[in-house]
Design a protein around this motif. Structure first.
Motif, PDB file in Angstrom:
ATOM      1  N   UNK A  62      -8.123 -16.373 -36.388  1.00  0.00           N
ATOM      2  CA  UNK A  62      -8.004 -17.621 -37.143  1.00  0.00           C
ATOM      3  C   UNK A  62      -8.043 -18.844 -36.221  1.00  0.00           C
ATOM      4  N   UNK A  63      -7.500 -18.693 -35.002  1.00  0.00           N
ATOM      5  CA  UNK A  63      -7.515 -19.813 -34.047  1.00  0.00           C
ATOM      6  C   UNK A  63      -8.868 -20.013 -33.382  1.00  0.00           C
ATOM      7  N   UNK A  64      -9.804 -19.089 -33.608  1.00  0.00           N
ATOM      8  CA  UNK A  64     -11.132 -19.229 -33.021  1.00  0.00           C
ATOM      9  C   UNK A  64     -11.301 -18.538 -31.686  1.00  0.00           C
ATOM     10  N   UNK A  65     -10.333 -17.666 -31.324  1.00  0.00           N
ATOM     11  CA  UNK A  65     -10.447 -16.903 -30.077  1.00  0.00           C
ATOM     12  C   UNK A  65     -11.639 -15.938 -30.205  1.00  0.00           C
ATOM     13  N   UNK A  66     -12.537 -15.911 -29.216  1.00  0.00           N
ATOM     14  CA  UNK A  66     -13.667 -14.978 -29.296  1.00  0.00           C
ATOM     15  C   UNK A  66     -13.198 -13.535 -29.406  1.00  0.00           C
ATOM     16  N   UNK A  67     -13.744 -12.809 -30.379  1.00  0.00           N
ATOM     17  CA  UNK A  67     -13.380 -11.407 -30.666  1.00  0.00           C
ATOM     18  C   UNK A  67     -14.624 -10.562 -30.524  1.00  0.00           C
ATOM     19  N   UNK A  68     -14.512  -9.532 -29.714  1.00  0.00           N
ATOM     20  CA  UNK A  68     -15.598  -8.550 -29.618  1.00  0.00           C
ATOM     21  C   UNK A  68     -15.073  -7.211 -30.112  1.00  0.00           C
ATOM     22  N   UNK A  69     -15.603  -6.744 -31.231  1.00  0.00           N
ATOM     23  CA  UNK A  69     -15.208  -5.442 -31.773  1.00  0.00           C
ATOM     24  C   UNK A  69     -16.251  -4.401 -31.411  1.00  0.00           C
ATOM     25  N   UNK A  70     -15.781  -3.210 -31.056  1.00  0.00           N
ATOM     26  CA  UNK A  70     -16.690  -2.123 -30.698  1.00  0.00           C
ATOM     27  C   UNK A  70     -16.376  -0.906 -31.557  1.00  0.00           C
ATOM     28  N   UNK A  71     -17.368  -0.416 -32.277  1.00  0.00           N
ATOM     29  CA  UNK A  71     -17.256   0.804 -33.099  1.00  0.00           C
ATOM     30  C   UNK A  71     -16.171   0.618 -34.162  1.00  0.00           C
ATOM     31  N   UNK A  72     -14.994   1.280 -34.042  1.00  0.00           N
ATOM     32  CA  UNK A  72     -13.928   1.058 -35.031  1.00  0.00           C
ATOM     33  C   UNK A  72     -13.464  -0.385 -35.020  1.00  0.00           C
ATOM     34  N   UNK A  73     -13.603  -1.046 -33.881  1.00  0.00           N
ATOM     35  CA  UNK A  73     -13.249  -2.464 -33.776  1.00  0.00           C
ATOM     36  C   UNK A  73     -14.136  -3.351 -34.625  1.00  0.00           C
ATOM     37  N   UNK A  74     -15.299  -2.828 -35.025  1.00  0.00           N
ATOM     38  CA  UNK A  74     -16.129  -3.492 -36.032  1.00  0.00           C
ATOM     39  C   UNK A  74     -15.642  -3.099 -37.430  1.00  0.00           C
ATOM     40  N   UNK A  75     -15.484  -1.790 -37.625  1.00  0.00           N
ATOM     41  CA  UNK A  75     -15.209  -1.302 -38.985  1.00  0.00           C
ATOM     42  C   UNK A  75     -13.912  -1.866 -39.576  1.00  0.00           C
ATOM     43  N   UNK A  76     -12.864  -1.993 -38.743  1.00  0.00           N
ATOM     44  CA  UNK A  76     -11.566  -2.436 -39.289  1.00  0.00           C
ATOM     45  C   UNK A  76     -11.569  -3.896 -39.732  1.00  0.00           C
ATOM     46  N   UNK A  77     -12.622  -4.641 -39.362  1.00  0.00           N
ATOM     47  CA  UNK A  77     -12.703  -6.033 -39.809  1.00  0.00           C
ATOM     48  C   UNK A  77     -12.929  -6.128 -41.316  1.00  0.00           C
ATOM     49  N   UNK A  78     -13.438  -5.051 -41.926  1.00  0.00           N
ATOM     50  CA  UNK A  78     -13.854  -5.101 -43.323  1.00  0.00           C
ATOM     51  C   UNK A  78     -12.694  -4.812 -44.281  1.00  0.00           C
TER      52      UNK A  78
END
Lengths: 255, 202
Positions: free
Chosen positions: B70-86
Motif C-alpha cells: 500500500x505504501x508503494x514499496x516495490x514487490x517482486x513475487x515469485x511463483x507462490x509469491x505471485x499466486x497469493x496476491x490473488x
C-alpha cells in the motif's frame, strides 16, 4: 511449448569430478563447481551431479559441493547417488539442490518416494531407474549402480514410482551406458508411453544424433549425457544448435 | 535493503544468491519488523497455497506485506509469491489469498497426454506490455517454470507476460509497484538474472 532439456551429468567422488574433461582452460578441471559453471554459461538447461562416493566423508562432501554450486549456478540442479532417507533429501534440498534423484533406496523402500514427494513436492523427486534388456523381452531393473539384478520389471516399476509421486524418471539403459552407441530407444519409448511424468533418457550417447533420437524417436522430455560433453567432443551450444536443426524445441542461449 | 520474506521455510538460498550476484543488498527474514523497514520486498514461494497463507498469518507477515504494498514499496513475487496476491486459489480449496490483485488461481487442465503436470521446465513467453523489469526483453525468451496452478487476473491488462502449456496462461503480472512472475528468475540463468538486476536497480 516446453523446450526439450539437455542435461550434462557430472560424476562426483569425494568432492571431485571423476571423469576426464575437455575443458583445458579450467583452473581446476576436477572441481565440480567450476565445471557446473562452465555448463551453465554454455546453455545447459539443468545440471546433474551423481555422487559416487562410497565413504561417509564423501557423502558429507557432496553437500558442500551442492552449496557452493547453488551459490553461483542459476539453472536447476539435480543431485543423486546414495540418497537413502528423507533426511538425505532434505539436506541436499536445503543445500540448494532443486531435485533429488533416488535409486536403490526406492527399490528397497518404495514408500520413501511417497514420503519424500509428500514432504517436498513431486517436482523435487526424481526416481532413477537402471534397466537392462531381458533375453525374453522387456527390461529388468538393476540396483546398486547397475550391479545388482532385482527381478523387477522396469516398465511396471516406472509406473509404480510415478504413482507414488516421482515427478520425473531418469531412465538409464545399462546395456548402452558407456557404449557410445546411443540410447536404447525402445526402452525410452516404452517408458514414455507408460507414465504420465517427464522422462529423462540416459546411457549411451556418443554423438549429437543420439540426443536428437532420444527426443524425437524415444519421445523423452530431456536428454542426459556425460562423456560427450566431459571429453569436449561437443559443447552444449553445439548440441542445442543440432537439435534445433532437427526441428526440436530447445532453449538457445546464443540466439 | 531488500527483504526476502521467508514465509514457509525451505530453500531460499537460490533467490538470495541470485539477487546478491546482481548487486542486491539482501536479507532473508521472517521478522515482521524487518519486512516493515525493507526498501523492497521479494516474496518467493514453493509448495502448496494453503500452508503458505497459513505461514503468512502465523508469522505475522500478512499485515506488514499489505502495508508495504500500500505504501508503494516495490514487490517482486515469485511463483507462490505471485499466486497469493490473488483473491483465491483452487488448490485444495478454494483457499483465500491476499486479494491485492483481483482474480483467481486455477489448475492446469491438460488437453492430452503430452501436456504434463506439473508444468516443469523452460518455456517461452510472449510480452503483452513493456515493463521496467524487462529491459532489453526479447520475445520468445525462455524462463524456468515449476507449477501446477496458474493465475487468471480479472483484468487482462495486468498480464505482462504469458506462456503456453496446453493453454495460454499468465506468466507475469504488473499492478503498480507489484511485479510478480510464475517462473523462477533465480533458476532462469541470464534472462532471470537480468530481471533480478532490473529489480535491484529499480
Amino acid at each position: 511449448m516446453l523446450a526439450r532439456r539437455v542435461i550434462p551429468c557430472l560424476d562426483v567422488k569425494d568432492g571431485r569430478v571423476v571423469k576426464g574433461t575437455g575443458f583445458v582452460d579450467l583452473r581446476d578441471a576436477g572441481d565440480p563447481v567450476e565445471q557446473a559453471l562452465r555448463y551453465d554459461a554454455g546453455g545447459a538447461d539443468e545440471i546433474c551431479f551423481l555422487d559416487i562416493s562410497a565413504s561417509p566423508d564423501g557423502k558429507a562432501t557432496i553437500v558442500d559441493v551442492v552449496e557452493r554450486t547453488a551459490a553461483c549456478v542459476f539453472v536447476p540442479l539435480t543431485v543423486g547417488g546414495g540418497v537413502r532417507a528423507v533426511g538425505d533429501v532434505e539436506r541436499l534440498l536445503l543445500a540448494g539442490a532443486d531435485k533429488i534423484s533416488i535409486n536403490t533406496a526406492a527399490l528397497a523402500t518404495p514408500t520413501l518416494i511417497d514420503q519424500a514427494a509428500a514432504r517436498f513436492g513431486n517436482q523435487a523427486i526424481v526416481v532413477a531407474v537402471d534397466g537392462k534388456r531381458r533375453p525374453d523381452g522387456g527390461w529388468e531393473v538393476f540396483s546398486h549402480g547397475g550391479r545388482t539384478p532385482t527381478g523387477v520389471d522396469a516398465i511396471a516399476w516406472c509406473r509404480e514410482v510415478a504413482d507414488r509421486g516421482a515427478g520425473e524418471i531418469l531412465l538409464t539403459s545399462m546395456d548402452r551406458d558407456g557404449s557410445g552407441a546411443g540410447y536404447d530407444l525402445e526402452f525410452v519409448r516404452a517408458v514414455v508411453d507408460a507414465v504420465p511424468v517427464p522422462v529423462i533418457a540416459s546411457g549411451g550417447v556418443g554423438a549429437l544424433a543420439h540426443l536428437a533420437d532420444g527426443l524425437a524417436i524415444g519421445g523423452a522430455d530431456a536428454v542426459l549425457a556425460a562423456s560427450i560433453f566431459h571429453y569436449g567432443h561437443h559443447t552444449i551450444a553445439e548440441a542445442k544448435a543440432y537439435l534445433a536443426d532437427r526441428g526440436l524445441p530447445v532453449r538457445r542461449v546464443d540466439a | 535493503m531488500i527483504a526476502i520474506v521467508d514465509v514457509c521455510g525451505g530453500n531460499l538460498r537460490s533467490v538470495e544468491k541470485a539477487l546478491a550476484a546482481v548487486g542486491g543488498d539482501v536479507v532473508v527474514t521472517r521478522d515482521p519488523e524487518v519486512v516493515r523497514r525493507a526498501d523492497k520486498l521479494v516474496v518467493p514461494g514453493q509448495g502448496a497455497f494453503a500452508p503458505f497463507m497459513a505461514g503468512l498469518a502465523e508469522r505475522g507477515l500478512e499485515a506488514p506485506i499489505r502495508d508495504a504494498v500500500a505504501r508503494g514499496v516495490p514487490y517482486l513475487g515469485i511463483c507462490l509469491g505471485l499466486q497469493v496476491l490473488f483473491d483465491e486459489s483452487e488448490e485444495h480449496g478454494p483457499v483465500r489469498g491476499l486479494g491485492l490483485v483481483p482474480g483467481r488461481v486455477v489448475r492446469f487442465v491438460p488437453p492430452h497426454h503430452d501436456i504434463k503436470i506439473p508444468h516443469m521446465g523452460w518455456n517461452r513467453v510472449s510480452a503483452h506490455a513493456a515493463d521496467p523489469l524487462l529491459p532489453g526483453y526479447v520475445d520468445g525468451t525462455h524462463y524456468y517454470f515449476v507449477h501446477s496452478f496458474h493465475a487468471v487476473p480479472a483484468d487482462p491488462a495486468r498480464v505482462v507476460l504469458s506462456s503456453e502449456h496446453g493453454e495460454r496462461f499468465c506468466a507475469a503480472i504488473r499492478a503498480d509497484n507489484v511485479f510478480a512472475c510464475q517462473f523462477h528468475p533465480e533458476k532462469s540463468q541470464r534472462a532471470g538474472l537480468a530481471l533480478l538486476a532490473a529489480f535491484v536497480q529499480s
